[in-house]
Design an enzyme around this catalytic site. Structure first.
Site, PDB file in Angstrom:
ATOM      1  N   ARG A 113       0.829  -1.157  -0.034  1.00  0.00           N
ATOM      2  CA  ARG A 113      -0.049   0.078   0.026  1.00  0.00           C
ATOM      3  C   ARG A 113       0.860   1.150   0.058  1.00  0.00           C
ATOM      4  O   ARG A 113       0.582   2.328  -0.574  1.00  0.00           O
ATOM      5  CB  ARG A 113      -0.934   0.030   1.086  1.00  0.00           C
ATOM      6  CG  ARG A 113      -2.300   0.564   0.978  1.00  0.00           C
ATOM      7  CD  ARG A 113      -3.104   0.324   2.121  1.00  0.00           C
ATOM      8  NE  ARG A 113      -2.360  -0.360   3.040  1.00  0.00           N
ATOM      9  CZ  ARG A 113      -3.015  -0.249   4.716  1.00  0.00           C
ATOM     10  NH1 ARG A 113      -4.377  -0.300   4.715  1.00  0.00           N
ATOM     11  NH2 ARG A 113      -2.280  -0.591   5.843  1.00  0.00           N
ATOM     12  N   HIS A 143       3.189 -24.299   6.329  1.00  0.00           N
ATOM     13  CA  HIS A 143       4.511 -24.567   6.043  1.00  0.00           C
ATOM     14  C   HIS A 143       5.192 -25.696   6.659  1.00  0.00           C
ATOM     15  O   HIS A 143       6.164 -26.040   6.278  1.00  0.00           O
ATOM     16  CB  HIS A 143       5.382 -23.320   6.489  1.00  0.00           C
ATOM     17  CG  HIS A 143       5.528 -23.095   8.031  1.00  0.00           C
ATOM     18  ND1 HIS A 143       4.405 -22.405   8.594  1.00  0.00           N
ATOM     19  CD2 HIS A 143       6.313 -23.514   8.893  1.00  0.00           C
ATOM     20  CE1 HIS A 143       4.711 -22.387   9.861  1.00  0.00           C
ATOM     21  NE2 HIS A 143       5.879 -23.010  10.253  1.00  0.00           N
ATOM     22  N   LYS A 190       8.191 -29.268   5.349  1.00  0.00           N
ATOM     23  CA  LYS A 190       9.705 -29.671   6.164  1.00  0.00           C
ATOM     24  C   LYS A 190       9.976 -31.082   5.819  1.00  0.00           C
ATOM     25  O   LYS A 190       9.191 -31.668   5.309  1.00  0.00           O
ATOM     26  CB  LYS A 190       9.158 -29.814   7.752  1.00  0.00           C
ATOM     27  CG  LYS A 190       8.903 -28.368   8.377  1.00  0.00           C
ATOM     28  CD  LYS A 190       8.912 -28.571   9.778  1.00  0.00           C
ATOM     29  CE  LYS A 190       8.570 -27.147  10.473  1.00  0.00           C
ATOM     30  NZ  LYS A 190       9.611 -26.319  10.512  1.00  0.00           N
ATOM     31  N   GLU A 218       6.907 -25.584  21.596  1.00  0.00           N
ATOM     32  CA  GLU A 218       7.630 -24.418  21.372  1.00  0.00           C
ATOM     33  C   GLU A 218       8.268 -23.727  22.762  1.00  0.00           C
ATOM     34  O   GLU A 218       7.348 -23.834  23.458  1.00  0.00           O
ATOM     35  CB  GLU A 218       6.808 -23.384  20.844  1.00  0.00           C
ATOM     36  CG  GLU A 218       6.149 -23.714  19.425  1.00  0.00           C
ATOM     37  CD  GLU A 218       5.252 -22.630  18.679  1.00  0.00           C
ATOM     38  OE1 GLU A 218       5.855 -21.781  17.796  1.00  0.00           O
ATOM     39  OE2 GLU A 218       4.216 -22.600  19.190  1.00  0.00           O
ATOM     40  N   ASP A 233      -4.608 -22.262  16.254  1.00  0.00           N
ATOM     41  CA  ASP A 233      -3.292 -21.525  15.651  1.00  0.00           C
ATOM     42  C   ASP A 233      -2.438 -22.867  15.190  1.00  0.00           C
ATOM     43  O   ASP A 233      -1.574 -22.828  14.161  1.00  0.00           O
ATOM     44  CB  ASP A 233      -2.557 -20.806  16.588  1.00  0.00           C
ATOM     45  CG  ASP A 233      -1.299 -20.265  15.986  1.00  0.00           C
ATOM     46  OD1 ASP A 233      -1.439 -19.715  14.982  1.00  0.00           O
ATOM     47  OD2 ASP A 233      -0.149 -20.426  16.664  1.00  0.00           O
ATOM     48  N   HIS A 246      -1.618 -27.458  11.651  1.00  0.00           N
ATOM     49  CA  HIS A 246      -0.169 -28.293  11.555  1.00  0.00           C
ATOM     50  C   HIS A 246      -0.400 -29.796  12.233  1.00  0.00           C
ATOM     51  O   HIS A 246       0.152 -30.710  11.677  1.00  0.00           O
ATOM     52  CB  HIS A 246       0.930 -27.647  12.227  1.00  0.00           C
ATOM     53  CG  HIS A 246       1.218 -26.093  11.869  1.00  0.00           C
ATOM     54  ND1 HIS A 246       1.279 -25.895  10.578  1.00  0.00           N
ATOM     55  CD2 HIS A 246       1.351 -25.093  12.516  1.00  0.00           C
ATOM     56  CE1 HIS A 246       1.446 -24.676  10.690  1.00  0.00           C
ATOM     57  NE2 HIS A 246       1.495 -24.134  11.743  1.00  0.00           N
TER      58      HIS A 246
HETATM   59  P1  NAD Z   1       2.405  -7.420   8.203  1.00  0.00           P
HETATM   60  O1  NAD Z   1       1.328  -6.710   9.022  1.00  0.00           O
HETATM   61  O2  NAD Z   1       3.609  -7.518   8.683  1.00  0.00           O
HETATM   62  O3  NAD Z   1       2.318  -7.272   6.476  1.00  0.00           O
HETATM   63  C1  NAD Z   1       1.261  -6.622   5.938  1.00  0.00           C
HETATM   64  C2  NAD Z   1       1.378  -6.129   4.544  1.00  0.00           C
HETATM   65  O4  NAD Z   1       0.301  -6.166   3.721  1.00  0.00           O
HETATM   66  C3  NAD Z   1       2.111  -5.071   4.328  1.00  0.00           C
HETATM   67  O5  NAD Z   1       3.385  -5.085   3.256  1.00  0.00           O
HETATM   68  C4  NAD Z   1       1.358  -4.030   4.087  1.00  0.00           C
HETATM   69  O6  NAD Z   1       1.875  -3.044   3.338  1.00  0.00           O
HETATM   70  C5  NAD Z   1       0.356  -4.779   3.178  1.00  0.00           C
HETATM   71  N1  NAD Z   1      -0.961  -4.328   2.979  1.00  0.00           N
HETATM   72  C6  NAD Z   1      -1.801  -4.052   4.153  1.00  0.00           C
HETATM   73  N2  NAD Z   1      -3.075  -3.623   3.620  1.00  0.00           N
HETATM   74  C7  NAD Z   1      -2.871  -3.542   2.369  1.00  0.00           C
HETATM   75  C8  NAD Z   1      -3.788  -3.134   1.354  1.00  0.00           C
HETATM   76  N3  NAD Z   1      -4.938  -2.753   1.553  1.00  0.00           N
HETATM   77  N4  NAD Z   1      -3.438  -3.247   0.104  1.00  0.00           N
HETATM   78  C9  NAD Z   1      -2.072  -3.619  -0.285  1.00  0.00           C
HETATM   79  N5  NAD Z   1      -1.071  -4.004   0.951  1.00  0.00           N
HETATM   80  C10 NAD Z   1      -1.616  -3.848   1.979  1.00  0.00           C
HETATM   81  O7  NAD Z   1       1.597  -8.828   8.230  1.00  0.00           O
HETATM   82  P2  NAD Z   1       2.642 -10.335   7.731  1.00  0.00           P
HETATM   83  O8  NAD Z   1       3.003 -10.656   9.388  1.00  0.00           O
HETATM   84  O9  NAD Z   1       3.546 -10.350   6.758  1.00  0.00           O
HETATM   85  O10 NAD Z   1       1.407 -11.211   7.461  1.00  0.00           O
HETATM   86  C11 NAD Z   1       1.104 -11.397   6.056  1.00  0.00           C
HETATM   87  C12 NAD Z   1      -0.321 -12.522   6.186  1.00  0.00           C
HETATM   88  O11 NAD Z   1       0.805 -13.825   6.289  1.00  0.00           O
HETATM   89  C13 NAD Z   1      -1.195 -12.798   7.120  1.00  0.00           C
HETATM   90  O12 NAD Z   1      -2.297 -13.040   6.453  1.00  0.00           O
HETATM   91  C14 NAD Z   1      -0.710 -13.594   8.163  1.00  0.00           C
HETATM   92  O13 NAD Z   1      -1.768 -14.142   8.853  1.00  0.00           O
HETATM   93  C15 NAD Z   1       0.121 -14.487   7.404  1.00  0.00           C
HETATM   94  N6  NAD Z   1       1.201 -15.179   8.212  1.00  0.00           N
HETATM   95  C16 NAD Z   1       2.157 -14.424   8.618  1.00  0.00           C
HETATM   96  C17 NAD Z   1       3.067 -15.002   9.155  1.00  0.00           C
HETATM   97  C18 NAD Z   1       4.527 -14.372   9.805  1.00  0.00           C
HETATM   98  O14 NAD Z   1       5.218 -15.077  10.297  1.00  0.00           O
HETATM   99  N7  NAD Z   1       4.471 -13.138   9.747  1.00  0.00           N
HETATM  100  C19 NAD Z   1       3.190 -16.485   9.514  1.00  0.00           C
HETATM  101  C20 NAD Z   1       2.030 -17.195   8.842  1.00  0.00           C
HETATM  102  C21 NAD Z   1       0.880 -16.435   8.266  1.00  0.00           C
END
Ligand code: NAD
Length: 483
Positions: free
Chosen positions: A51, A177, A181, A215, A234, A239
């Site tokens: 964004r 994920h 593994k 964990e 979760d 998993h």
């Molecule tokens: P984050 O909040 O760090 O990042 C979100 C990203 O989405 C940012 O790049 C932001 O700019 C973008 N974004 C938000 N609203 C937007 C919009 N309207 N248009 C375009 N871009 C937009 O989140 P994250 O931790 O990277 O997680 C992302 C997804 O992955 C989520 O669904 C989360 O549940 C999933 N997830 C994350 C992890 C992790 O380890 N971080 C693990 C498993 C699953």
């Protein structure tokens, strides 16, 4: 042993949420490592979309920092520069109309296109719709969606329907994920590549199975999300459920995505309801040095579980009478994911009861130190009669196959390359996810209805004492949680 690298065709990968935590920690370093290994060809493109405004140069600097922090071994070297040259950035709000034409201009027509939905799930619908309405989906387009995939059956069904309105099931890659593994796939190799295990793999010979995903960390920065989810949603629903499927499923006719997933689905559908007294929920308490769960999530009245143990039954011919015990939790004594298959005692001890009775145990370690151990019973050395002892036949994959063989390829690397190759074997199908929620929902609503309160447990322990009782009542005990 050095693993063989088979390069894929050049592809375009667009990461929506390209500036987020997941992109930084997992997706970008994984791509870089595949590039460095020679699997991702030059000519491919990685397009970050988010964004906030930034130039491609700024985004490359961001990617470079992520590589340094999470996985680059040749900082500033030629390979890294070559990789960064493939990286681009487009500013897009996925709920808006701007930026799509710029994105279209970056994409090549005749190659695999993968859109990684690394944004909050509530944006998935808008994103899927816009990819289609802006003409960005080709027959070779795939979308990758992250967990959480819904938070109950109804929301998962809605999400599936939303995605299905724009993409075919064979274009949708739901990532768990854990399935990427190395040892998880080895589960299938061990079971279906060796003659010696499969004949014993049933309730006639297996007393019970234990699946532990422990964990040592707490909820960390994910408190907000975690407090709404808990260990059941979760970890257990996805998993541990996937591990249970792989350990309990019938041999598929071939190692083909739908054949494997059909068998996994049958296992989930065969899971019986879980009796309330076969479930233990826990919540860690602070210990002076480390905050307790409630402090970490900032909710003094939270009844969310950071630990769960339960006894499940797969109601089919193979497993009738063999319980499967599952447990997972945070802030436990060690980080350890293990599947223990505990075989029955020999039907009759020819050595007399004094010699001791010993059940065989097959331990499949997923992390850390991936490998398998088979405990066998032998004679205790020395004179003085026949006494029996257990000795482990231990195989560490790193020792047997060399360090290159191990988790050098992390789960995200393997899974992203599978997306590009179009192989869905290690991704969850929509009906699998829904079946898992259908099993999970009544358990969770049972707690809500009963006003269930999680049992406290100490940080650094193996969980609440009631989890030990769950086993003891059945004359069994958990294997230790070892690092
Ligand atoms: P984050 O909040 O760090 O990042 C979100 C990203 O989405 C940012 O790049 C932001 O700019 C973008 N974004 C938000 N609203 C937007 C919009 N309207 N248009 C375009 N871009 C937009 O989140 P994250 O931790 O990277 O997680 C992302 C997804 O992955 C989520 O669904 C989360 O549940 C999933 N997830 C994350 C992890 C992790 O380890 N971080 C693990 C498993 C699953």
């Amino acid at each position: 042993m050095v693993s063989r690298v088979i390069p894929v065709e050049p592809f375009d990968l667009v990461i929506f949420g390209g500036t987020g935590d997941l992109a930084r920690r997992k997706i970008l370093p994984a791509l870089y490592r595949r590039f460095r290994a020679g699997q991702m060809p030059a000519g491919s493109r990685v397009i970050g979309a988010a964004r906030s405004a930034r130039s491609t140069n700024d985004y490359r600097a961001f990617v470079r920092e992520a590589l340094v922090e999470f996985g680059s071994a040749d900082e500033g070297g030629q390979v890294e520069s070559a990789f960064l040259a493939l990286v681009h950035f487009v500013q897009i709000d996925v709920t808006g109309a701007q930026g799509w034409a710029e994105l279209a201009a970056q994409l090549q027509p005749d190659r695999v296109r993968a859109y990684y939905f690394s944004v909050r799930p509530r944006l998935f619908g808008a994103l899927a719709e816009r990819i289609q309405s802006h003409g960005l989906a080709t027959p070779d387009t795939r979308i990758v969606v992250e967990k959480p995939f819904g938070n109950d059956l109804a929301s998962a069904q809605l999400l599936n329907a939303t995605l299905a309105a724009h993409f075919e099931e064979n274009q949708i890659y739901r990532i768990d994920h854990y399935l990427g593994k190395e040892t998880v796939q080895n589960l299938m190799a061990i079971r279906f590549g060796n003659m010696m295990f499969e004949p014993l793999w049933n309730s006639q010979y297996v007393d019970h199975i234990q699946i532990t995903v422990a964990e040592s960390v707490g909820v960390g920065g994910r408190g907000d999300y975690y407090d709404r989810a808990g260990a059941m949603r979760d970890m257990m629903q996805n998993h541990l459920m996937q591990l249970l499927c792989l350990i309990a499923m019938e041999p598929p006719a071939k190692f083909d995505p739908d054949a494997v997933r059909d068998e996994k689905l049958k296992v989930i559908r065969a899971l019986g309801p879980v009796e309330p007294h076969h479930i233990v929920r826990g919540q860690y308490e602070g210990n002076g040095d480390l905050p307790g769960y409630r402090d970490e999530v900032g909710n003094a009245r939270s009844f969310t579980e950071s630990y769960i143990a339960l006894k499940a039954h797969v109601s089919n011919w193979r497993w009738a009478g063999t319980p499967i015990y599952l447990r997972t939790g945070k802030r436990l004594v060690a980080r350890s994911s293990v599947i223990n298959v505990v075989f029955k005692d020999a039907p009759h001890s020819i050595f007399g009861e004094a010699a001791g009775r010993h059940a065989n145990l097959l331990s499949i370690r997923l992390q850390p130190n991936e490998g398998i151990t088979l405990k066998v019973t032998i004679k205790e050395p020395g004179p003085g009669g026949m006494r029996l002892v257990d000795v482990p036949l231990d195989m560490s994959f790193a020792e047997a196959l060399g360090p290159d063989s191990q988790s050098a390829t992390d789960a995200y690397e393997r899974l992203i390359m599978d997306v590009i190759r179009g192989n869905q074997t290690l991704f969850m199908r929509g009906d699998e996810v829904e079946a898992a929620w259908a099993w999970t929902d009544p358990i969770i609503s049972g707690w809500t209805a009963a006003g269930d309160v999680p049992k406290p447990y100490e940080i650094g322990s193996t969980g609440p004492g009631d989890a030990e009782l769950l086993m003891k009542r059945d004359g069994r005990q958990w294997q230790g949680i070892n690092p």
